[in-house]
Design an enzyme around this catalytic site. Structure first.
Site, PDB file in Angstrom:
ATOM      1  N   GLU A 158       0.842  -0.776  -0.085  1.00  0.00           N
ATOM      2  CA  GLU A 158      -0.264   0.196  -0.363  1.00  0.00           C
ATOM      3  C   GLU A 158       0.465   0.956  -0.507  1.00  0.00           C
ATOM      4  O   GLU A 158       0.503   2.366   0.882  1.00  0.00           O
ATOM      5  CB  GLU A 158      -0.728  -0.578   1.393  1.00  0.00           C
ATOM      6  CG  GLU A 158      -2.244  -1.101   0.799  1.00  0.00           C
ATOM      7  CD  GLU A 158      -3.590  -0.907   1.618  1.00  0.00           C
ATOM      8  OE1 GLU A 158      -3.741   0.070   1.894  1.00  0.00           O
ATOM      9  OE2 GLU A 158      -3.935  -2.088   1.776  1.00  0.00           O
TER      10      GLU A 158
HETATM   11  N1  CAA Z   1      -6.515  11.057  -3.699  1.00  0.00           N
HETATM   12  C1  CAA Z   1      -6.805  11.618  -5.251  1.00  0.00           C
HETATM   13  N2  CAA Z   1      -6.210  11.787  -5.990  1.00  0.00           N
HETATM   14  C2  CAA Z   1      -4.145  12.357  -6.243  1.00  0.00           C
HETATM   15  C3  CAA Z   1      -4.419  11.287  -4.905  1.00  0.00           C
HETATM   16  C4  CAA Z   1      -5.350  11.147  -3.566  1.00  0.00           C
HETATM   17  N3  CAA Z   1      -4.808  10.787  -2.314  1.00  0.00           N
HETATM   18  N4  CAA Z   1      -2.483  11.587  -5.430  1.00  0.00           N
HETATM   19  C5  CAA Z   1      -2.541  11.698  -6.548  1.00  0.00           C
HETATM   20  N5  CAA Z   1      -3.722  12.017  -7.216  1.00  0.00           N
HETATM   21  C6  CAA Z   1      -3.696  12.810  -8.168  1.00  0.00           C
HETATM   22  C7  CAA Z   1      -3.155  13.974  -7.818  1.00  0.00           C
HETATM   23  O1  CAA Z   1      -3.680  14.902  -7.948  1.00  0.00           O
HETATM   24  C8  CAA Z   1      -2.830  13.669  -9.913  1.00  0.00           C
HETATM   25  O2  CAA Z   1      -4.061  14.022 -10.366  1.00  0.00           O
HETATM   26  P1  CAA Z   1      -3.923  15.502 -11.484  1.00  0.00           P
HETATM   27  O3  CAA Z   1      -2.975  15.461 -12.374  1.00  0.00           O
HETATM   28  O4  CAA Z   1      -5.741  15.531 -11.929  1.00  0.00           O
HETATM   29  O5  CAA Z   1      -3.952  16.762 -11.094  1.00  0.00           O
HETATM   30  C9  CAA Z   1      -2.553  12.355 -10.510  1.00  0.00           C
HETATM   31  O6  CAA Z   1      -3.521  11.960  -9.121  1.00  0.00           O
HETATM   32  C10 CAA Z   1      -1.802  12.384 -10.529  1.00  0.00           C
HETATM   33  O7  CAA Z   1      -0.424  12.431  -9.797  1.00  0.00           O
HETATM   34  P2  CAA Z   1       1.384  11.752  -8.944  1.00  0.00           P
HETATM   35  O8  CAA Z   1       1.338  12.989 -10.557  1.00  0.00           O
HETATM   36  O9  CAA Z   1       1.535  12.497  -7.567  1.00  0.00           O
HETATM   37  O10 CAA Z   1       1.306  11.111  -9.762  1.00  0.00           O
HETATM   38  P3  CAA Z   1       2.622   9.829  -9.449  1.00  0.00           P
HETATM   39  O11 CAA Z   1       2.508   9.360 -10.405  1.00  0.00           O
HETATM   40  O12 CAA Z   1       4.040  11.098  -9.219  1.00  0.00           O
HETATM   41  O13 CAA Z   1       2.315   9.361  -8.210  1.00  0.00           O
HETATM   42  C11 CAA Z   1       2.593   8.696  -6.041  1.00  0.00           C
HETATM   43  C12 CAA Z   1       1.968   9.799  -7.129  1.00  0.00           C
HETATM   44  C13 CAA Z   1       1.691   9.341  -4.688  1.00  0.00           C
HETATM   45  C14 CAA Z   1       3.317   8.240  -6.187  1.00  0.00           C
HETATM   46  C15 CAA Z   1       1.727   6.968  -6.984  1.00  0.00           C
HETATM   47  O14 CAA Z   1       1.787   6.674  -8.283  1.00  0.00           O
HETATM   48  C16 CAA Z   1       1.507   5.724  -5.872  1.00  0.00           C
HETATM   49  O15 CAA Z   1       0.823   5.934  -4.133  1.00  0.00           O
HETATM   50  N6  CAA Z   1       2.134   5.161  -5.664  1.00  0.00           N
HETATM   51  C17 CAA Z   1       2.418   3.884  -5.086  1.00  0.00           C
HETATM   52  C18 CAA Z   1       0.818   2.919  -5.471  1.00  0.00           C
HETATM   53  C19 CAA Z   1       0.728   1.979  -4.459  1.00  0.00           C
HETATM   54  O16 CAA Z   1       0.419   2.478  -2.868  1.00  0.00           O
HETATM   55  N7  CAA Z   1       0.987   0.447  -4.526  1.00  0.00           N
HETATM   56  C20 CAA Z   1      -0.044   0.209  -3.566  1.00  0.00           C
HETATM   57  C21 CAA Z   1      -1.053  -1.066  -4.215  1.00  0.00           C
HETATM   58  S1  CAA Z   1      -1.873  -1.639  -3.610  1.00  0.00           S
HETATM   59  C22 CAA Z   1      -1.365  -2.566  -1.709  1.00  0.00           C
HETATM   60  O17 CAA Z   1      -0.155  -2.853  -1.952  1.00  0.00           O
HETATM   61  C23 CAA Z   1      -2.316  -3.455  -1.691  1.00  0.00           C
HETATM   62  C24 CAA Z   1      -2.592  -4.735  -1.282  1.00  0.00           C
HETATM   63  O18 CAA Z   1      -2.516  -6.506  -1.280  1.00  0.00           O
HETATM   64  C25 CAA Z   1      -1.884  -5.226   0.002  1.00  0.00           C
END
Ligand code: CAA
Length: 380
Positions: free
Chosen positions: A363
């Site tokens: 996550e």
């Molecule tokens: N809420 C709403 N929108 C969001 C957001 C949030 N928390 N975070 C980002 N966004 C939106 C941004 O506003 C942006 O939208 P706009 O273009 O309209 O402004 C869009 O999403 C893209 O955001 P970023 O430019 O910030 O994207 P990024 O490529 O830089 O990545 C990141 C952001 C936070 C690093 C994201 O890629 C991330 O969270 N990565 C990790 C993924 C993750 O947690 N994976 C876990 C897998 S699930 C799992 O593990 C489950 C399990 O089985 C236990």
């Protein structure tokens, strides 16, 4: 400021504590050894309402707040983190995602089963090339008018084989980058959907983690979640709450390991006295307890933010970042307090140390949490 828990919160915490002791503790070592999915335990957790705690009762859920949820997560995780991750994914990723962003028809068809534990859910975002970099989705969902056709592979999926329903994130329009990503509800029985190999893991070995393959899977349009292109935001918004659940899991692993270390230190003797009487051990316990208490405050604050309707992206990320480090540090120290016995499976702490590691990875890794926190700090 009021740090006390309500009667209802205490009841939920105690119920989860009793359940963990009577139903999860027996067999936890064996399930870990054999990588055995806790089928019976999950069934009972469903019957007791642990799988849809925060869902509106009209969909079969418990209608509880996030504070109740993290209290239960902590107690279950003190004993069996393999079971608690199943609870966490089902509650805060799958049920929450559907309840917050699904249509009424989707809720009636899927959420009612997931909230009562009749069915289990999985959240499918990660891919071989899209773990941390979640916008780089290679799984495609091609729009064919009244349905989409899904192709691709998802990796490290919790509840991979045990789930009945899968929330799948896929790229519909590559040109639009993350704005061309969609989220879908996929049923296990659909043609072209295949559960791939099970991972042989360091920790949380009772939970089943699989690769999933999608080969021309036909998904009706009514199974898309939200408007066209909402899939990435859906994943991010849902994960923000999921991180609070994993933070509570990490807190529970730390607290469980600490409890065992404290008890052990009161009975194990060296140099003519119980080891808790040696300052080397007593100070370890003091450090462990202090860090656990700090983690608990962050977890509770994030849960409270969610319940108040405040933004919880940062507080959830801070809670997960810190609590997962505490889980790692405390479980390592708990093994140390146990000495040679700590290295032996029947004393539980070596399993907790192995289980703790994943809380710094899934996550969103700790590095991703720092990205979320620092971006939040520097936004204005
Ligand atoms: N809420 C709403 N929108 C969001 C957001 C949030 N928390 N975070 C980002 N966004 C939106 C941004 O506003 C942006 O939208 P706009 O273009 O309209 O402004 C869009 O999403 C893209 O955001 P970023 O430019 O910030 O994207 P990024 O490529 O830089 O990545 C990141 C952001 C936070 C690093 C994201 O890629 C991330 O969270 N990565 C990790 C993924 C993750 O947690 N994976 C876990 C897998 S699930 C799992 O593990 C489950 C399990 O089985 C236990």
């Amino acid at each position: 400021m009021d740090f006390s828990l309500s009667e209802e919160h205490l009841m939920i915490r105690d119920a989860a504590r009793d359940f963990a002791k009577t139903e999860l503790l027996p067999g936890v070592v064996e399930r870990d050894n054999k990588q055995e999915f806790p089928t019976e335990q999950v069934k009972k957790m469903g019957e007791l309402g642990f799988l849809g705690m925060m869902v509106d009762p009209k969909y079969g859920g418990g209608g509880m707040d996030t504070v109740s949820y993290v209290l239960a997560m902590e107690e279950l995780s003190k004993v069996d983190a393999s079971c608690s991750v199943i609870v966490s994914v089902n509650n805060s990723l799958v049920c929450y995602g559907l309840e917050a962003y699904g249509t009424e028809a989707q809720k009636q068809k899927y959420l009612t089963k997931l909230a009562t534990g009749q069915s289990i859910g999985a959240f499918c975002l990660s891919e071989p090339e899209a773990g941390s970099d979640a916008t780089s989705q290679r799984t495609t969902a091609i729009d064919k008018g009244d349905h989409y056709v899904l192709n691709g592979t998802k990796n490290w999926i919790t509840n991979g084989n045990s789930a009945d329903f899968y929330l799948v994130i896929a790229q519909t329009d590559k040109e639009k980058k993350h704005k061309g990503i969609n989220a879908f509800i996929v049923e296990k029985s659909w043609e072209g959907f295949e559960v791939g190999p099970k991972e042989d893991k360091l920790g949380i070995r009772g939970s089943d983690t699989h690769t999933l393959n999608f080969n021309d899977v036909k998904v009706p349009k009514e199974n898309r979640i939200g408007d066209d292109g909402f899939g990435f935001k859906f994943a991010m918004k849902t994960l923000s709450g999921g991180r609070i659940g994993i933070a509570a899991q990490a807190l529970g692993i730390a607290a469980g390991a600490y409890d065992l270390a404290r008890e052990y230190s009161k009975v194990r003797k060296t140099f003519g006295t119980e080891i808790c009487n040696h300052q080397a051990i007593a100070f370890k316990l003091a450090d462990m307890h202090t860090s656990i208490e700090a983690a608990r405050l962050l977890v509770m604050k994030a849960a409270w933010d969610k319940d108040q309707g405040n933004n919880y992206d940062m507080s959830g990320a801070m809670a997960k970042l810190y609590a997962s480090q505490v889980a790692m540090d405390v479980s390592v120290e708990a093994v140390q307090v146990h000495g040679g016995n700590g290295f032996v499976k029947e004393y539980h702490v070596e399993r907790m140390m192995r289980d703790a590691k994943i809380t710094q990875i899934y996550e969103g890794t700790s590095e991703i949490q720092k990205m979320v926190i620092s971006r939040g700090l520097l936004r204005d």
